[in-house]
Scaffold this active site. Sequence first.
Site, mmCIF file in Angstrom:
data_model
loop_
_atom_site.group_PDB
_atom_site.id
_atom_site.type_symbol
_atom_site.label_atom_id
_atom_site.label_comp_id
_atom_site.label_asym_id
_atom_site.label_seq_id
_atom_site.Cartn_x
_atom_site.Cartn_y
_atom_site.Cartn_z
ATOM 1 C CG ASP A 190 2.784 -7.651 -4.852
ATOM 2 O OD1 ASP A 190 1.581 -7.367 -4.742
ATOM 3 O OD2 ASP A 190 3.248 -8.335 -5.785
ATOM 4 C CG ASP A 192 -1.727 -11.820 -6.247
ATOM 5 O OD1 ASP A 192 -2.249 -12.940 -6.163
ATOM 6 O OD2 ASP A 192 -2.300 -10.764 -5.900
ATOM 7 N N GLY A 279 -2.880 -5.625 -4.970
ATOM 8 C CA GLY A 279 -3.889 -5.305 -5.963
ATOM 9 C C GLY A 279 -4.885 -6.434 -6.099
ATOM 10 C CG ASP A 346 5.658 -9.488 -8.878
ATOM 11 O OD1 ASP A 346 5.322 -10.138 -9.871
ATOM 12 O OD2 ASP A 346 4.828 -9.003 -8.083
#
Length: 408
Positions: A190, A192, A279, A346
Amino acid sequence: MTDQAEHETPLSDRPTLLVTLTGTDRPGLTSAVLSTLALRGLDVIDAEQVVLRGRLVLGVLLSAPRDHKELKKELKALAENLEVDIDLKKGFGDNEPRRKGRTQVTVIGSPLTAQGFAAIAGRIADTGANIDRISRMARYPVTAMEIAVSGADPDSLRKVLALEGVVQGLDVAVQPGGLYRRAKRLIVMDVDSTLIQGEVIEMLATHAGRFEEVAAVTEQAMRGELDFSASLRSRVATLEGLPASALDEVFQAIELAPGARTLVRTLKRLGYQFAIVSGGFSQITDKLAADLGIDFAAANELEIIDGKLTGKVVGDIVDRAGKATALRRFAKTSGTPLSQTVAIGDGANDLDMLAAAGLGIAFNAKPVVRAAADTHLSVPYLDTILYLLGISREEVEAADAASDVIVN
């Protein structure tokens, strides 16, 4: 017994001799002991050596000599000359074979207290498993220990040690041992709050003067309280009219997670491949991938018309399911079995990706993610993941020094 008859006897029935040396380490000790043993024409069956704070422990398992007492005298004289202790113990056969169910347990603490480490060792013993070997993977900025365990069911051991890790304030990872742990893997991260510090959409919202409302929605989405796709569209809508140049400003302001470059650099040396799945927005992730040498990237695309953000996303949204789909696609493209993929995230929208991977790591994650992942890390250093893969801090530093890498 003739030499031929001795070698035809099963090893388990042969007399053997264990020679153990302890003393202050210095060059030539191991050579001196082995040279003395070599004069007897003995076979080396096993050997192991470790040095802790200048203290050497050497163990050598040998075929037993016919003149055991004479060898004992020679080694006693050698020990006095070298100012070390040498012990001999007779027996039969090799070491007991390790029990089935080999597992690697990695314990990370900052600090790693004796009480915490003892508690982890105690829980391993409670399951009926055996600790075969302990080795240090790192001494700073965290202390990391790898424990080789046999006779354990990894899933059962993971549950027991995860609970104890929470009590002791330690990160504990449990993985099946064996050959495939050393195979090259695909690492899928991921972006961010994982690869980078903070959330890109919040940084953009700051430029648009809408930070507080966007941050509140982001927090709910990451906890799994809101549908990610709907929350993303509502947050992106607040960016309508923002100049596209804000994307460049945000990229320049991004701070990578501590250890991110070390993680990527080290594993790329070993032939690993990397992917980032976000995302967030391709206008940012594509630049990150180029900067770090990452092989694959998937993210949402912000619509830009006449140099301004429209407040809309182009195409399908990369959401929770989309992240898992991207992981499978990248695994297929790279020729990596899913069992050899590692996913790191996360937030709640990472859950499917973490579940699909061979090893899912929750990195400073929300409680719902920590509970679902194979393991979790609560320290801020992304390169601690190297220790879970069996790579020590000393090996990383040696490789960097050999390549003249300057670590910031």
